[in-house]
Design an enzyme around this catalytic site. Structure first.
Site, PDB file in Angstrom:
ATOM      1  N   MET A   1      -0.711  -1.909   1.923  1.00  0.00           N
ATOM      2  CA  MET A   1      -1.953  -1.588   1.218  1.00  0.00           C
ATOM      3  C   MET A   1      -1.748  -0.352   0.339  1.00  0.00           C
ATOM      4  SD  MET A   1      -5.037  -2.714   3.680  1.00  0.00           S
ATOM      5  CE  MET A   1      -5.016  -1.310   4.771  1.00  0.00           C
ATOM      6  N   GLY A   2      -0.492  -0.044   0.042  1.00  0.00           N
ATOM      7  CA  GLY A   2      -0.200   1.065  -0.852  1.00  0.00           C
ATOM      8  C   GLY A   2      -0.334   2.423  -0.184  1.00  0.00           C
ATOM      9  N   ALA A   3      -0.468   3.484  -1.030  1.00  0.00           N
ATOM     10  CA  ALA A   3      -0.415   4.872  -0.534  1.00  0.00           C
ATOM     11  C   ALA A   3       0.853   4.994   0.316  1.00  0.00           C
ATOM     12  CB  ALA A   3      -1.660   5.259   0.240  1.00  0.00           C
ATOM     13  N   LEU A   4       1.952   4.634  -0.312  1.00  0.00           N
ATOM     14  CA  LEU A   4       3.202   4.438   0.420  1.00  0.00           C
ATOM     15  C   LEU A   4       3.779   5.741   0.959  1.00  0.00           C
ATOM     16  CD1 LEU A   4       4.911   1.775  -1.876  1.00  0.00           C
ATOM     17  CD2 LEU A   4       3.430   1.419   0.111  1.00  0.00           C
ATOM     18  N   HIS A   5       4.413   5.634   2.119  1.00  0.00           N
ATOM     19  CA  HIS A   5       5.059   6.779   2.768  1.00  0.00           C
ATOM     20  C   HIS A   5       6.398   6.302   3.327  1.00  0.00           C
ATOM     21  CE1 HIS A   5       3.667   4.815   6.412  1.00  0.00           C
ATOM     22  NE2 HIS A   5       2.424   4.879   5.990  1.00  0.00           N
TER      23      HIS A   5
ATOM     24  N   HIS B   1       6.564   2.955   5.255  1.00  0.00           N
ATOM     25  CA  HIS B   1       6.658   1.743   4.417  1.00  0.00           C
ATOM     26  C   HIS B   1       8.083   1.580   3.882  1.00  0.00           C
ATOM     27  CE1 HIS B   1       2.229   2.692   3.697  1.00  0.00           C
ATOM     28  NE2 HIS B   1       2.186   1.464   4.185  1.00  0.00           N
TER      29      HIS B   1
ATOM     30  N   GLN C   1     -10.496  -6.902   5.530  1.00  0.00           N
ATOM     31  CA  GLN C   1     -10.081  -6.405   6.841  1.00  0.00           C
ATOM     32  C   GLN C   1     -10.707  -5.050   7.181  1.00  0.00           C
ATOM     33  OE1 GLN C   1      -5.783  -6.284   5.670  1.00  0.00           O
ATOM     34  NE2 GLN C   1      -5.744  -4.401   6.876  1.00  0.00           N
TER      35      GLN C   1
ATOM     36  N   GLN D   1       5.770  -1.875  13.871  1.00  0.00           N
ATOM     37  CA  GLN D   1       5.218  -1.843  15.237  1.00  0.00           C
ATOM     38  C   GLN D   1       4.130  -0.799  15.397  1.00  0.00           C
ATOM     39  OE1 GLN D   1       7.925  -1.327  18.466  1.00  0.00           O
ATOM     40  NE2 GLN D   1       8.996  -3.228  18.059  1.00  0.00           N
ATOM     41  N   LYS D   2       3.994   0.071  14.376  1.00  0.00           N
ATOM     42  CA  LYS D   2       2.911   1.055  14.386  1.00  0.00           C
ATOM     43  C   LYS D   2       1.582   0.326  14.608  1.00  0.00           C
ATOM     44  CE  LYS D   2       0.290   4.555  12.524  1.00  0.00           C
ATOM     45  NZ  LYS D   2      -0.736   3.879  11.815  1.00  0.00           N
TER      46      LYS D   2
HETATM   47  P1  AMP Z   1      -0.391  -0.635   5.653  1.00  0.00           P
HETATM   48  O1  AMP Z   1      -0.096  -0.277   4.236  1.00  0.00           O
HETATM   49  O2  AMP Z   1      -0.935   0.495   6.460  1.00  0.00           O
HETATM   50  O3  AMP Z   1      -1.176  -1.913   5.790  1.00  0.00           O
HETATM   51  O4  AMP Z   1       1.005  -0.926   6.324  1.00  0.00           O
HETATM   52  C1  AMP Z   1       1.911  -1.850   5.780  1.00  0.00           C
HETATM   53  C2  AMP Z   1       3.025  -2.068   6.761  1.00  0.00           C
HETATM   54  O5  AMP Z   1       3.679  -0.824   7.026  1.00  0.00           O
HETATM   55  C3  AMP Z   1       2.536  -2.596   8.129  1.00  0.00           C
HETATM   56  O6  AMP Z   1       3.446  -3.588   8.579  1.00  0.00           O
HETATM   57  C4  AMP Z   1       2.562  -1.367   8.994  1.00  0.00           C
HETATM   58  O7  AMP Z   1       2.727  -1.653  10.363  1.00  0.00           O
HETATM   59  C5  AMP Z   1       3.774  -0.645   8.429  1.00  0.00           C
HETATM   60  N1  AMP Z   1       3.730   0.775   8.758  1.00  0.00           N
HETATM   61  C6  AMP Z   1       2.671   1.624   8.626  1.00  0.00           C
HETATM   62  N2  AMP Z   1       2.997   2.836   9.078  1.00  0.00           N
HETATM   63  C7  AMP Z   1       4.293   2.775   9.519  1.00  0.00           C
HETATM   64  C8  AMP Z   1       5.208   3.700  10.112  1.00  0.00           C
HETATM   65  N3  AMP Z   1       4.862   4.965  10.354  1.00  0.00           N
HETATM   66  N4  AMP Z   1       6.443   3.271  10.439  1.00  0.00           N
HETATM   67  C9  AMP Z   1       6.825   1.976  10.187  1.00  0.00           C
HETATM   68  N5  AMP Z   1       6.011   1.052   9.642  1.00  0.00           N
HETATM   69  C10 AMP Z   1       4.757   1.443   9.310  1.00  0.00           C
END
Ligand code: AMP
Length: 280
Positions: free
Chosen positions: A30-34, A37, A61, A149-150
């Site tokens: 969903m972006g705001a990448l770190h 991701h 969601q 797995q977060k």
């Molecule tokens: P999101 O953008 O939050 O929907 O996350 C996208 C993907 O990144 C999902 O599969 C999350 O489980 C994964 N993700 C989010 N945070 C972490 C993290 N700290 N470490 C590894 N994967 C992550």
């Protein structure tokens, strides 16, 4: 990196790719990448010939409209990061591309997993997750889909979804990436002040405490102690601290050595809902 905003353009490219023997690794976000991701992207690049990432803040969601409105959007910076990681294709659709006929009406039979923890606290959340991933999987048809797995319960939901829709893709899960202080990387951390980011490390500390005492303290006592630790650290409320069987997220009252257990936490700090977990 090629950026595609509509399904027809992406489909043209992916159709010709499918005629080759190249494998594809897909990372939905969903972006705001770190860094978390980016660790998924690195994994996808290791296991597949072509890496595809999507950025789409899926409205269906979000059970809380305020959470949706405040969800961080940093598209330009995201594009820079993905370019640096040498992602091959970025799918950057708007809502009309994902839901051309409006919000889908299909109800996914996700079973018990949808009713507990995140499911109980965020009604409709996992139906939204299922809707967007059903659509993305059908558009991209990746060899591998890589997820973190977060979001432990989300992984279980996606596994169930993939069975329901007979997806031939293989789900690859990746470990949670943390800062040096133990805080799980999350897009929502951007909404915390520097002080709150320090306070937020209490989640990981509480999880470590739970793991350390799982054999010598009653589970109900541990859940209470961990909740108290979070409140003392400054969290305004705790949705849950739960010790569960990793296989089906049913709650445990006593630890059974050899049975994979997961401790899950969801709590609010500065109005931001954070989740984390630890597998034992
Ligand atoms: P999101 O953008 O939050 O929907 O996350 C996208 C993907 O990144 C999902 O599969 C999350 O489980 C994964 N993700 C989010 N945070 C972490 C993290 N700290 N470490 C590894 N994967 C992550």
């Amino acid at each position: 990196m090629i950026i595609l905003k509509n399904v027809a353009d992406l489909d043209k490219i992916l159709s010709s790719l499918r005629e080759t023997s190249k494998t594809t690794g897909f990372v939905p976000t969903m972006g705001a990448l770190h860094e978390g991701h980016l660790s998924l992207i690195k994994r996808a690049k290791q296991i597949a010939d072509i890496c595809i990432c999507s950025i789409f803040v899926n409205p269906t969601q979000f059970n809380d409209p305020e959470d949706f409105n405040k969800y961080p959007v940093t598209t330009e910076k995201d594009i820079e990061l993905l370019t640096k990681e040498q992602v091959d294709y970025l799918f950057l659709p708007d809502v009309d591309q994902i839901y051309p006929s409006g919000t889908p009406s299909r109800h996914y039979e996700l079973g018990k997993i949808e009713e507990v923890l995140e499911g109980a606290h965020r009604p409709g959340h996992f139906q939204g997750v299922a809707q967007v991933l059903d659509r993305l999987l059908s558009i991209i048809q990746p060899t591998f889909i890589v997820m973190g797995q977060k979001d432990f319960q989300q992984i279980m939901v996606v596994r169930r979804l993939m069975t329901l829709i007979n997806s031939p893709s293989k789900l690859i899960t990746a470990e949670t990436l943390r800062t040096s202080t133990g805080l799980a990387q999350s897009s929502r951390n951007a909404r915390l002040t520097a002080d709150q980011q320090l306070q937020a490390t209490a989640i990981h500390k509480a999880l470590q405490f739970g793991k350390a005492h799982i054999q010598d303290t009653a589970i109900a006592t541990l859940e209470r102690q961990m909740t108290e630790q979070l409140i003392t650290a400054g969290f305004e409320s705790v949705d849950y601290v739960a010790f569960c069987r990793a296989s089906d997220l049913s709650p445990i009252t006593q630890y059974t050595p050899g049975e994979t257990t997961v401790i899950l936490v969801a709590a609010f700090l500065g109005g931001v809902r954070l989740i984390d977990n630890m597998v034992i």
